[in-house]
Design a protein around this motif. Sequence first.
Motif, PDB file in Angstrom:
ATOM      1  N   PHE A  33       1.919  18.825   3.524  1.00  0.00           N
ATOM      2  CA  PHE A  33       1.276  19.433   4.688  1.00  0.00           C
ATOM      3  C   PHE A  33       0.612  18.090   5.560  1.00  0.00           C
ATOM      4  CE2 PHE A  33       0.378  23.165   2.310  1.00  0.00           C
ATOM      5  CZ  PHE A  33       1.042  24.026   2.981  1.00  0.00           C
ATOM      6  N   VAL A  34      -0.104  17.243   5.052  1.00  0.00           N
ATOM      7  CA  VAL A  34      -0.631  16.125   5.725  1.00  0.00           C
ATOM      8  C   VAL A  34       0.456  14.988   6.119  1.00  0.00           C
ATOM      9  CG1 VAL A  34      -2.744  16.622   4.525  1.00  0.00           C
ATOM     10  CG2 VAL A  34      -1.339  14.876   3.698  1.00  0.00           C
ATOM     11  N   ARG A  35       1.628  14.868   5.761  1.00  0.00           N
ATOM     12  CA  ARG A  35       2.550  13.744   6.300  1.00  0.00           C
ATOM     13  C   ARG A  35       2.998  13.221   7.567  1.00  0.00           C
ATOM     14  NH1 ARG A  35       8.399  14.716   3.568  1.00  0.00           N
ATOM     15  NH2 ARG A  35       8.567  16.926   4.043  1.00  0.00           N
ATOM     16  N   HIS A  36       3.026  14.705   8.121  1.00  0.00           N
ATOM     17  CA  HIS A  36       3.542  14.429   9.632  1.00  0.00           C
ATOM     18  C   HIS A  36       2.218  14.967  10.466  1.00  0.00           C
ATOM     19  CE1 HIS A  36       7.297  13.721   8.578  1.00  0.00           C
ATOM     20  NE2 HIS A  36       7.615  14.997   7.694  1.00  0.00           N
ATOM     21  N   GLY A  37       0.873  15.097   9.921  1.00  0.00           N
ATOM     22  CA  GLY A  37      -0.060  15.439  10.623  1.00  0.00           C
ATOM     23  C   GLY A  37      -0.194  16.976  10.876  1.00  0.00           C
ATOM     24  N   ARG A  38       0.530  17.516  10.054  1.00  0.00           N
ATOM     25  CA  ARG A  38       0.713  19.188  10.329  1.00  0.00           C
ATOM     26  C   ARG A  38      -1.001  20.045  10.010  1.00  0.00           C
ATOM     27  NH1 ARG A  38       4.126  23.389   6.624  1.00  0.00           N
ATOM     28  NH2 ARG A  38       3.052  25.089   7.194  1.00  0.00           N
ATOM     29  N   GLY A  39      -1.645  19.174   9.182  1.00  0.00           N
ATOM     30  CA  GLY A  39      -2.831  19.958   8.818  1.00  0.00           C
ATOM     31  C   GLY A  39      -3.746  19.089   8.060  1.00  0.00           C
ATOM     32  N   LYS A  40      -4.911  19.301   7.658  1.00  0.00           N
ATOM     33  CA  LYS A  40      -5.698  18.762   6.784  1.00  0.00           C
ATOM     34  C   LYS A  40      -5.958  19.449   5.442  1.00  0.00           C
ATOM     35  CE  LYS A  40      -8.445  16.537  10.376  1.00  0.00           C
ATOM     36  NZ  LYS A  40      -9.768  15.822  10.799  1.00  0.00           N
ATOM     37  N   GLY A  41      -6.379  18.673   4.371  1.00  0.00           N
ATOM     38  CA  GLY A  41      -6.432  19.175   3.059  1.00  0.00           C
ATOM     39  C   GLY A  41      -7.709  18.786   2.552  1.00  0.00           C
ATOM     40  N   LEU A  93      -7.040  13.961   4.530  1.00  0.00           N
ATOM     41  CA  LEU A  93      -7.554  14.358   3.251  1.00  0.00           C
ATOM     42  C   LEU A  93      -9.071  14.001   3.077  1.00  0.00           C
ATOM     43  CD1 LEU A  93      -6.671  16.093   0.917  1.00  0.00           C
ATOM     44  CD2 LEU A  93      -5.848  13.839  -0.182  1.00  0.00           C
ATOM     45  N   LEU A  94      -9.850  15.317   2.205  1.00  0.00           N
ATOM     46  CA  LEU A  94     -11.102  14.841   2.171  1.00  0.00           C
ATOM     47  C   LEU A  94     -11.302  15.269   0.441  1.00  0.00           C
ATOM     48  CD1 LEU A  94     -14.136  14.749   3.209  1.00  0.00           C
ATOM     49  CD2 LEU A  94     -14.103  17.132   3.164  1.00  0.00           C
ATOM     50  N   VAL A  95     -12.144  14.706  -0.290  1.00  0.00           N
ATOM     51  CA  VAL A  95     -12.227  14.940  -1.728  1.00  0.00           C
ATOM     52  C   VAL A  95     -13.618  14.816  -1.769  1.00  0.00           C
ATOM     53  CG1 VAL A  95     -11.940  14.235  -4.202  1.00  0.00           C
ATOM     54  CG2 VAL A  95     -10.180  13.521  -2.351  1.00  0.00           C
ATOM     55  N   ILE A  96     -14.223  16.243  -2.278  1.00  0.00           N
ATOM     56  CA  ILE A  96     -15.610  16.500  -2.289  1.00  0.00           C
ATOM     57  C   ILE A  96     -15.917  17.021  -3.525  1.00  0.00           C
ATOM     58  CG2 ILE A  96     -15.356  18.323  -0.964  1.00  0.00           C
ATOM     59  CD1 ILE A  96     -17.964  17.757   0.695  1.00  0.00           C
ATOM     60  N   ARG A 112     -10.091  23.441  12.941  1.00  0.00           N
ATOM     61  CA  ARG A 112      -8.828  24.526  13.407  1.00  0.00           C
ATOM     62  C   ARG A 112      -7.541  24.165  12.575  1.00  0.00           C
ATOM     63  NH1 ARG A 112     -10.062  21.856  18.576  1.00  0.00           N
ATOM     64  NH2 ARG A 112      -8.023  21.160  18.173  1.00  0.00           N
ATOM     65  N   ASN A 113      -7.285  22.920  11.934  1.00  0.00           N
ATOM     66  CA  ASN A 113      -6.262  22.732  11.403  1.00  0.00           C
ATOM     67  C   ASN A 113      -6.284  22.587   9.684  1.00  0.00           C
ATOM     68  OD1 ASN A 113      -7.296  20.314  11.646  1.00  0.00           O
ATOM     69  ND2 ASN A 113      -5.677  19.230  12.050  1.00  0.00           N
ATOM     70  N   TRP A 114      -7.221  23.296   9.097  1.00  0.00           N
ATOM     71  CA  TRP A 114      -7.391  23.167   7.723  1.00  0.00           C
ATOM     72  C   TRP A 114      -6.431  23.923   7.048  1.00  0.00           C
ATOM     73  CZ3 TRP A 114     -12.735  24.796   5.105  1.00  0.00           C
ATOM     74  CH2 TRP A 114     -12.497  24.450   3.731  1.00  0.00           C
ATOM     75  N   GLU A 115      -5.427  23.257   6.319  1.00  0.00           N
ATOM     76  CA  GLU A 115      -4.069  23.864   6.004  1.00  0.00           C
ATOM     77  C   GLU A 115      -4.379  24.243   4.392  1.00  0.00           C
ATOM     78  OE1 GLU A 115      -0.472  25.331   6.496  1.00  0.00           O
ATOM     79  OE2 GLU A 115      -1.351  24.141   8.140  1.00  0.00           O
ATOM     80  N   ALA A 116      -4.869  23.359   3.644  1.00  0.00           N
ATOM     81  CA  ALA A 116      -5.072  23.731   2.317  1.00  0.00           C
ATOM     82  C   ALA A 116      -6.459  23.056   1.740  1.00  0.00           C
ATOM     83  CB  ALA A 116      -3.687  23.041   1.435  1.00  0.00           C
TER      84      ALA A 116
END
Length: 179
Positions: A33-41, A93-96, A112-116
Amino acid sequence: PFSSSDLPITGCILADEMGLGKSLSALCVLWSFVRHGRGKGVIVCPSSLVGNWSQEISKWLKGLHSKTTFVKSAQKDRQVYDFIKGDSSTHPLLVISYENFRSVAEHLNKLRNWEAIVCDEGHRLKNADLTQTSLALGNCVAQRRLVLTGTPIQNNLDELYSVVNFVCPGYVFCYAIVL
């Protein structure tokens, strides 16, 4: 053409013994999901495992490690703000920890673009009682939800329902009606 926001929230549960690749599998999904800027994880885990995720990301996805935000309690508000406002290509990517997630969930839901979202040690979700953490996680707007657990859900339908309902909200209810 459709966007991922047209799709229902979907997910999966990866439940197996320790050391069999659940974290790597989750990273592969996030990377797709994140490699092409498709969304955030977002990866949510016990606070004691934030460092482990840093090591795993560094080991498997070196280029992603430098763009990943590893939330520290003392800086969480600023780090989460930067993650939300940042572009997908620079802040993918966020680790929390679960505790920190609970306190910033309302802000994260503005993405708006929270993919996973990946919930490590996901057996914490099997608590049938509606805790603040389970409510915050249940309300997240991520389109894809993954639960990683090494702890089986044994002979308890309430626990199974809680975890399945998190990864596929409403599916259990619909399925039960069909039966």
